[in-house]
Design a protein around this motif. Structure first.
Motif, short mmCIF file in Angstrom:
data_model
loop_
_atom_site.label_atom_id
_atom_site.label_comp_id
_atom_site.label_asym_id
_atom_site.label_seq_id
_atom_site.Cartn_x
_atom_site.Cartn_y
_atom_site.Cartn_z
N PRO A 64 -2.90 -0.43 5.41
CA PRO A 64 -3.26 0.74 4.59
C PRO A 64 -4.14 1.71 5.37
CG PRO A 64 -4.50 -1.19 3.90
CD PRO A 64 -3.51 -1.66 4.93
N LEU A 65 -4.10 2.96 4.94
CA LEU A 65 -4.94 3.99 5.52
C LEU A 65 -6.21 4.14 4.69
CD1 LEU A 65 -2.21 6.69 6.17
CD2 LEU A 65 -3.45 5.38 7.90
N ALA A 66 -7.32 4.31 5.37
CA ALA A 66 -8.59 4.51 4.67
C ALA A 66 -8.88 5.99 4.45
CB ALA A 66 -9.73 3.89 5.47
N LYS A 67 -8.39 6.82 5.37
CA LYS A 67 -8.71 8.24 5.27
C LYS A 67 -7.61 9.05 5.95
CE LYS A 67 -12.99 9.52 5.98
NZ LYS A 67 -14.27 9.89 6.63
N VAL A 68 -7.28 10.18 5.34
CA VAL A 68 -6.38 11.17 5.94
C VAL A 68 -7.01 12.52 5.63
CG1 VAL A 68 -4.08 12.18 5.93
CG2 VAL A 68 -4.35 9.73 5.52
#
Length: 168
Positions: A64-68
């Motif tokens: 998963p991505l934490a920040k974009v």
């Protein structure tokens, strides 16, 4: 050909065609005709949703991505249009790693296809750190026109630089 720094490495006949377009003042019109559609992804939240949708469609099993977010600190002179980072933090007695994608603020105003291309590029780094054959195969899987978009993005950057609109 100093003004063609974004096209370094391309064959000389292709560079000559680009130089002709520049001298005839037709490069901007060509790009505008080829990519007339803009996008509505202007905020970091909208960018998060946009990138998450691409990830869900193509890379469901990736971490998963934490920040974009859009990042005004990314400098084009350092050959970066976006970055993918693995940020490690100590939480309690454990080391947590979180993945972040940052995209140059330039893409807030760029044509929609270029935003998609850079988002695909950064998402491909979730699986492949290096720009190797497998990396580009994944990019082409997520965006079949990836290589054409990359070249056209380089033309777009060249045009912006010639217009004095790049703060690289």
């Amino acid at each position: 050909m100093a003004s063609l720094k974004y096209l370094a490495g391309y064959p000389e006949p292709l560079l000559a065609q680009v130089s002709t377009l520049i001298s005839q003042n037709k490069l901007g019109a060509l790009i505008a005709r080829r990519y007339p559609e803009s996008h509505t992804v202007r905020t970091d939240r909208a960018l998060w949703d946009y990138v998450q949708a691409l990830k869900t469609n193509h890379l469901r099993s990736s971490e998963p991505l934490a920040k974009v977010q859009y990042d005004p600190q990314i400098r084009l002179l350092q050959h970066a249009l976006g970055t993918h980072r693995l940020v490690s933090r100590v939480q309690g007695g454990r080391l947590k790693a979180k993945r972040e994608i940052r995209i140059a603020s330039l893409f807030r105003e760029a044509p929609a296809a270029f935003l998609r291309m850079i988002a695909v590029h950064e998402l491909a780094h979730l699986r492949h750190q290096d720009h190797d054959k497998a990396f580009y195969q994944l990019c082409c899987y997520m965006e079949p026109e990836y290589h054409q978009l990359e070249f056209d993005l380089r033309l777009y950057l060249t045009h912006l630089e010639l217009q004095g609109r790049l703060a690289g």
